[in-house]
Scaffold this active site. Structure first.
Site, PDB file in Angstrom:
ATOM      1  N   ARG A 149       0.848  -1.202   0.000  1.00  0.00           N
ATOM      2  CA  ARG A 149       0.000   0.000   0.000  1.00  0.00           C
ATOM      3  C   ARG A 149       0.880   1.247   0.000  1.00  0.00           C
ATOM      4  NH1 ARG A 149      -4.854  -1.629   4.295  1.00  0.00           N
ATOM      5  NH2 ARG A 149      -5.166  -3.747   3.466  1.00  0.00           N
TER       6      ARG A 149
ATOM      7  N   SER B  96      -9.698  -5.375  11.036  1.00  0.00           N
ATOM      8  CA  SER B  96     -10.923  -4.721  10.591  1.00  0.00           C
ATOM      9  C   SER B  96     -11.774  -5.771   9.900  1.00  0.00           C
ATOM     10  CB  SER B  96     -10.587  -3.577   9.626  1.00  0.00           C
ATOM     11  OG  SER B  96     -11.730  -2.800   9.346  1.00  0.00           O
TER      12      SER B  96
ATOM     13  N   ARG C 160       1.732  -5.827  13.017  1.00  0.00           N
ATOM     14  CA  ARG C 160       1.176  -5.142  14.191  1.00  0.00           C
ATOM     15  C   ARG C 160       1.035  -6.100  15.375  1.00  0.00           C
ATOM     16  NH1 ARG C 160      -2.969  -0.317  12.383  1.00  0.00           N
ATOM     17  NH2 ARG C 160      -1.617   0.554  10.760  1.00  0.00           N
TER      18      ARG C 160
ATOM     19  N   GLU D 238      -5.308  -0.030  15.828  1.00  0.00           N
ATOM     20  CA  GLU D 238      -6.014  -1.014  15.002  1.00  0.00           C
ATOM     21  C   GLU D 238      -5.122  -2.197  14.647  1.00  0.00           C
ATOM     22  OE1 GLU D 238      -7.566  -1.602  10.450  1.00  0.00           O
ATOM     23  OE2 GLU D 238      -7.334   0.462  11.189  1.00  0.00           O
TER      24      GLU D 238
ATOM     25  N   ARG E  52       2.877   1.339  10.272  1.00  0.00           N
ATOM     26  CA  ARG E  52       2.344   1.697   8.950  1.00  0.00           C
ATOM     27  C   ARG E  52       3.471   1.605   7.924  1.00  0.00           C
ATOM     28  NH1 ARG E  52      -2.642   4.307   8.068  1.00  0.00           N
ATOM     29  NH2 ARG E  52      -2.789   4.614  10.302  1.00  0.00           N
TER      30      ARG E  52
END
Length: 435
Positions: free
Chosen positions: A273, A363, A401, A360, A288
């Protein structure tokens, strides 16, 4: 993709639902849509009238011929009608293409009951969990963040940046083994306990595959893309932003038998990403990255089962966190914070003691028929008629994460890290990491 029949039946209601998302880019150009739709109706009516005239003239030609008369004048009229019909068909095709393009840029409609809100501040906490209670227990010393803690364990950001630029990392030794162990542990739990089928997917996919799950055309600038062999003549292909993309598209352009449902798939893959960390957020560490690993869950179900499937999927992600003894909280995302394809989303946020906050880590979303309409993924309902499937996806979990959370939550004052009991078999029995 939104069902265009919803717009045709109640345009105001659809616009009101889109406005709940609080994102101006999500809004429909109502004036342009209405103009196109009005012209489409007019053209269809005109086409029906022209076809009726052509049919009547064709009968008239037959009658004239049977009487030995001259059909030249009537044939000229028929030819003129054919030209008009062709022009109308061409214009109708252009209108349909523009309407389709408009629909492709519109996000899914939020389900009733999704909290209203403009951004992440409108999300609603559902519950918390921690070993022995609901809130994280203090470590008893000032925690190190994963960057400092991991430096002596093999977490190397400098070499990652040297090789590929910012937001890439290199893992060595103990940390690399922990990363691999986490992914294998997650896959085993999801396949052996939760009933998912493990898959290995391509990491490069075609444009239409990303259109099917909703990443294209809206989110193209958030992605990495390539041309095969470096040739500009080859079609553009994309590095996957998540294995949700290939997993969900395994049912594209198919009509399934109900006996095949539900379909539950999982995969471990890298994710790419280019949007990671806009505005300088999360510059430090693994939170990230442009390249990260994730174990993905996908369910493909009949519409009446999708709400229950979403709750089940959330529970599957929670189970991983509990087995790893990681405190977390569950949030119901508000309308302004949901992803493009989602009708309802729950986020799991794991506790990071060095940041003194939750971040987070998973999701889980119910996309209803939004993706299946774009993919033309259907099943035969009780009446034997093709009906759109519902698709769901969720992280189970983001591996990097999770690595961060294990390091920070299970660290000790001397810089060592305790390995949770459930993970030790995947580490060859190793019970701790030491600097």
């Amino acid at each position: 993709m939104i069902d265009i029949n919803l717009l045709r039946r109640d345009l105001d209601a659809v616009v009101a639902q889109l406005q709940r998302r609080k994102n101006p880019q999500s809004f429909l150009d109502v004036a342009r849509y209405s103009a196109l739709e009005g012209e489409r109706k007019q053209l269809q009516t005109q086409t029906e009238q022209l076809q009726a005239q052509r049919n009547a003239l064709s009968k008239q030609i037959g009658q004239i011929k049977s009487q030995g008369g001259d059909t030249a004048a009537v044939m000229t009229q028929v030819a003129g009608l054919a030209d008009q019909l062709k022009a109308g068909a061409d214009r109708l095709e252009a209108i349909q293409a523009e309407l389709q393009a408009m629909l492709m840029l519109l996000p899914n409609l939020p389900q009733p009951g999704v909290p209203d809100g403009a951004d992440e501040h409108g999300n609603v906490e559902v519950r918390r969990w921690a070993p022995g209670g609901t809130d994280p227990a203090p470590l008893g010393f000032k925690p190190q963040d994963h960057v400092d803690l991991g430096a002596s364990l093999g977490l190397d950001f400098e070499t990652g940046a040297l090789l590929s630029g910012s937001r890439f990392s290199l893992l060595r030794g103990q940390v690399a083994r922990l990363h691999r162990a986490l992914a294998q542990f997650m896959l085993d739990v999801h396949t052996l306990e939760h009933g998912y089928t493990e898959c290995y997917t391509p990491y490069i996919v075609n444009r239409e595959v990303l259109e099917g799950t909703g990443q294209l055309p809206k989110l193209r600038e958030d992605m990495f893309w390539v041309t095969r062999g470096g040739s500009e003549d080859q079609p553009e292909q994309y590095l996957i932003p998540t294995s949700e993309v290939p997993l969900t598209n395994t049912v594209r352009e198919q009509i399934l038998d109900p006996a095949q449902l539900p379909i539950k798939l999982t995969a471990h893959s890298p994710c790419f990403r280019s949007e990671a960390g806009s505005g300088g957020r999360d510059i430090r560490g693994l939170i990230r990255q442009h390249q990260f690993d994730k174990v993905e869950m996908v369910q493909i179900v009949q519409p009446e089962h999708s709400d229950a499937a979403l709750q089940e999927m959330v529970g599957h992600a929670e189970a991983i966190l509990k087995k790893l003894e990681l405190p977390y909280r569950l949030l119901a995302l508000c309308t302004g914070d949901m992803g493009f394809a989602a009708a309802r989303t729950y986020d799991l946020e794991v506790w990071l003691p060095a940041q003194d906050t939750y971040r987070e880590i998973s999701s889980c979303s119910n996309c209803e028929a939004f993706q299946s309409r774009r993919m033309q993924a259907r099943y035969r309902n009780a009446q034997g008629k093709p009906e759109l499937l519902h698709t769901l996806n969720g992280s189970g979990l983001a591996v990097g994460r999770t690595l961060v959370a294990v390091l920070e939550n299970h660290q000790r004052a001397d810089g060592s890290v305790r390995i949770p009991a459930a993970l030790q078999p995947y580490m060859g029995g190793v019970a701790e990491l030491r600097p």
